[in-house]
Enzyme design. Sequence first.
Site, PDB file in Angstrom:
ATOM      1  CB  THR A 138      -0.876   0.007   1.259  1.00 20.98           C
ATOM      2  OG1 THR A 138      -1.562  -1.224   1.304  1.00 20.98           O
ATOM      3  CG2 THR A 138      -1.864   1.142   1.219  1.00 20.98           C
ATOM      4  N   GLY A 177       2.777  -2.932   8.445  1.00 22.63           N
ATOM      5  CA  GLY A 177       3.068  -3.221   9.836  1.00 22.63           C
ATOM      6  C   GLY A 177       4.515  -3.625  10.028  1.00 22.63           C
ATOM      7  CD  GLU A 421      -4.790  -8.804   3.505  1.00 23.04           C
ATOM      8  OE1 GLU A 421      -4.883  -9.094   2.294  1.00 23.04           O
ATOM      9  OE2 GLU A 421      -3.710  -8.606   4.071  1.00 23.04           O
TER      10      GLU A 421
END
Lengths: 659, 625
Positions: A138, A177, A421
């Site tokens: 992303t 993350g 997702e």
Amino acid sequence: SMNPDLASERQTASFSVEKLTTWLDGGAEQTRLRRAVVEAIECDPVFSREDQYFQSQNERYEAAVRKAVHLQKKMQEMGWSEDGPEFKYIYRAVAGDIAFLLHRVFMRSVSMLGSDEQIAKWIPLASQYQLIGSYAQTELGHGTYLQGLETTAVFDVTTQEFILNTPKISAMKWWPGDMGRSATHTVVFAQLYVHGKCYGIHPFIVQIRSLQDHSLCPGIIAGDIGPKMNFEHIDNGYLMLQNVRVPRENMLNKFCEVQPDGTYVRRGSQKINYFTMTSVRISLISGEAVLPLMKACTIAIRYSAVRRQSKLKPGEQEAKILDYQTQQEKLLPQLAAAYAFHFINDYLQELFDRGYRDIQRKNFDTLPELHALSSGFKGMVTQCCTSGVEICLRACGGHGYSLLSGLPSLYTKIIASCIYEGENTILLLQTARFLIKCFMAASTGQSVPPSVTYLAAAKPGNCPAKNKLDFLHPDIYTEAYQHVAVRLISSTAAKLQDLIQSGVKKHDAWNRCTVQLVQAAKAHCHYITVKNFVETVEKIETKAGIQKVMKDLCDLFALYGIFSNTGVFLHDGYISGAQMDMVTASYLDLLAIIRKDAVPLVDAFDFTDKSLNSALGSYDGQVYQRLYEWAQKSPTNKQISPAYGKYLKPLLHNRLSKL
Amino acid sequence: EALVLNDPDFQHEDLNFLSRSQRYEQAIRKSALMVMKLREYGIADPEEIYWFKSFVHRGRPEPLDLHLGMFLPTLLTQATPEQQDRFFMPAWNLEIIGTYAQTEMGHGTHLRGLETTATYDPATQEFILNSPTVTSIKWWPGGLGKTSNHAIVLAQLYTQGQCKGLHAFIVPIRQLGTHEPLPGITVGDIGPKFGYDEMDNGYLKMDNFRIPRENMLMKYAQVEPDGTYVKPLSDKLTYGTMVFIRSLIVGDSARSLSRACTIAIRYSAVRHQSELKPGEPEPQILDYQTQQYKLFPLLATAYAFHFVGAYIKDTYHRISGDINEGDLSELPELHALTAGLKAFTSWTANAGIEECRMACGGHGYSRCSGIPDIYVTFTPSCTYEGENTVMMLQTARFLVKSYTQVSSGQRVTGMVSYLNDLSRQRIQPQHVAARTVTVRINDPVSLVEAYKARAARLVEAAAKNLQAELNHRKTKEDAWNRTSVDLVRASEAHCHYVIVKLFTAKLAEISNAAVRAILTELCLLYALYGISKNTGDFLQAGILTDAQITQVNQRVKELLAIIRRNAVALVDSFDFHDVHLGSVLGRYDGNVYENMFEWAKKSPLNKTEVHESFHKHLKPMQAKL
């Protein structure tokens, strides 16, 4: 000691809680194993979540790293392995409050997308934690639509390297993350350019931090993206690449390769990529959506049996709030939904396992259906579970808003599942695309995948129910759901056709129908969920009253869905106005019936107090004592107000001079 | 606004990066400053104070809220002149900082259930205050934990061995000067919550704590020195305050939803994603029908609630004159209406804010979007000042009462006057609403009629079901409980009708033609979207046909395309300053991405290049494995 209000709820259970628990787990052995794992984790003080609600972002992050490191040790100690039967329970036991989840995604993507040599090189390093990985897809300006990513990787033939760049601010990697502070390596998705030609998105392994002192590598700008609604323990990060060079071998090349001279070679099927997404979406349904809803129901229902408010009968004690019809109306449909989605998860897992076996035999036929179902159910289940958790939160009155109730954290965490997702609206539209295609195929007599054969077999006629009891027949309501799904899919398909025939461009027509398409996709998923619930109940061998209570829950789930969407069932008169009144009557009757088993039904989820981490929802129901004790642990109570000396005191004492 | 914005004293670090304790400290600092500045500038008008305050705190709660909003007003309305002499000026000068302690750990909306006791001791002429159980500990009052040195405590009064119900007492809780809790008082902060970080919501436990007889607020009820209890005259007066506070919540629903819409709509004009037409650049996400369908009905709702909030406030001001003269005739209806509207608007806004956040995709989840903050600050209003379901049932009680009056031949007035038509229709053999005139879906006035018919039908259905239950069950309470889901639906339909009606009525007052045109479209969207979300009610009652419902759905989508052109202008009109909006995504200039990067760099995790946990945990692990 047990709160008598909760004790009395358990004495009247119509079934054996333990039997239901083992059935939900898939057998007594599974239950034993799960409890052993949970026990091992929870008795270890390193995994304690006792202070969680009082910690700052920095403290939460540090604790998550500490836990992740300790978990490696623990697994060695206990003899647990990544592919052992215990593994799926570990995540449940640590309640997601742990770092390095993206490290696992890193490893999975290397295994799926890398060549044998690449796997041999990177996987041992990663499993020994000689490096910490992340997964950078992303970007600041781009999410679900992968083709829009802007990061570039240009192949330099002279040095045999890729040069990675972030050409503008919106191309910065954003959100991954473990990347803000922890990761040393990451898989970067970038547009590949060779000899000036763009070949689309490809994955590259990029080192971002030094393995010696953890400082950023040259050309790398990375950091934490700042506070979020939850996930304080995860260092979601940003990453900017400035002429960062990686060797040619760092492009993951199982499916595509750039050869030394710059020749681009594609091999194998890329369909497998879909399979990865499918597997991620299915795997998050249980852990990230259904379990949180089960927890929220446990907390809210136990608390509602303890909380007393106002009087139902003059002269009596104040009533348990669970006895109010409006409270039952809020909570019991959520409870039924938690069960329904638990079963849909089983259904998807089975489908997935079958698909996986096919794919290993190089048969990709089931992939489109699997992809459509996983997208649609990810969208529908995360959305329903999210709103369910919020309803539970608001059903706990003021105390629900205290972090100590556990509900705000469950809520702020589950809401993220509607976006990651694949954003839900987009996912439902993918399912809709599949449904429209199948509908067209079915109407011209072609064969369609099993889950959508009903589109071809649509029967005319109206709902045959004559009284409210008829609506407790699964055939009656399942057919109503089927009818609505067919109607919404066929009418949207017809409208699409009309628009196209009237000269509207295809993509434009699609955009103009998207609101209806989303509705149609949801109706399809809702129908499958009801049907699967019915079939699950039918398969239960009569034992310990479980079938009866599951049948009630199944009826409740189905009738609540009709009651809260009356319009789509009334439209075209499939269900008449008079029949709708019967649905309402049956639905309200069911609330009163399930009310009696509400507490045993949440007990059966078998969450430990530690895993709920809630002052309102613990097993013994000692709500108020616990709330009081926990509040006193708040750091704000450990010292005199810092503001007093600095601001209040001058305000209190200098009034004469200043006011 | 400019006064506050340009004042360097009110500047501080982004609150998102502060700990709870730091946020509390900042809020207290600003509150203390604010009081000084208000006096310095001589601002005394309540409305001006409100704006000044909301600007200083940017629409967020602050520890002195209860002192200013409850403690002082309660002194004014319930204290005797002698008590005002003793307490008011010290409180005005903040020598006394007070809060209002009503809710207990085990008891909320149902006031009669409160357990705290105040027992009169004629020997010493004191009240002895006690928290007899854990559930009776006062819990939640704002400013109680750390800030206040006094509290107005609601307790069951016992005198001469009899319980006289709830009364209010002024209780000192901390030593003036040292701020230490007084002996017999246990007080503290209730711990972290979902938002409200700057507020020290507190607990209070009292053990045989004695206060002089004169500390009971005795403007109405009194306890004489010998313990004789003197009853108050009327209890309807307390309705007035409730109406006022609930009307503020309706206004707050409108404002909070407007802020969220502003952020989401501006960001949707800046964000580009995927492709609509093959080969063309990625379009603004605001061009997707699904995105418009999420946001524009909420925009219309924000406008609708704005008008409703203004209506209630005006009505309250109009009739509070009558109230002062003892005319309470309009109060019950207004009280019932505001209860329902408070619930309706706060529920809708609550869900709407979340919808706006989700419409911003992943970045909506970051605190830099500002929407998480709006949400956590707003969402408790579904619970405080009356839990929403309980509020809906209060409105329902009034509706059923009105329906019963109509059935027994009386006429009712006000917003429920549509019930009068039911008795006339009953002569007709067919279903109540079945003969309703044709609805014109492009005419707001006609849509008001459709909503009216739906409300009439649902009120009647609920009232009839209630009667049927009464015929079967033993007690009234039981029958009421078994009908409560229907009753809530009836109340919702009634509130929905009132909102559509008020929005429509507002259109006639707009003189500028272009503004009227766009607001008419918004009003239509609000009304039609409401129908499309509740088609079952309109179909079942025969108000609309299948074909009309299809038309309604189609018309909603046409309106989306029309409003699309003016969407950004419509949120700009709310006129929120960037500082007040507190959102990187919703900036007026739309420079979203650059500023997100700047914002993130300030995150506490980024203070050092290498985080300390690397040396503490990661490195040792790497060495060992």
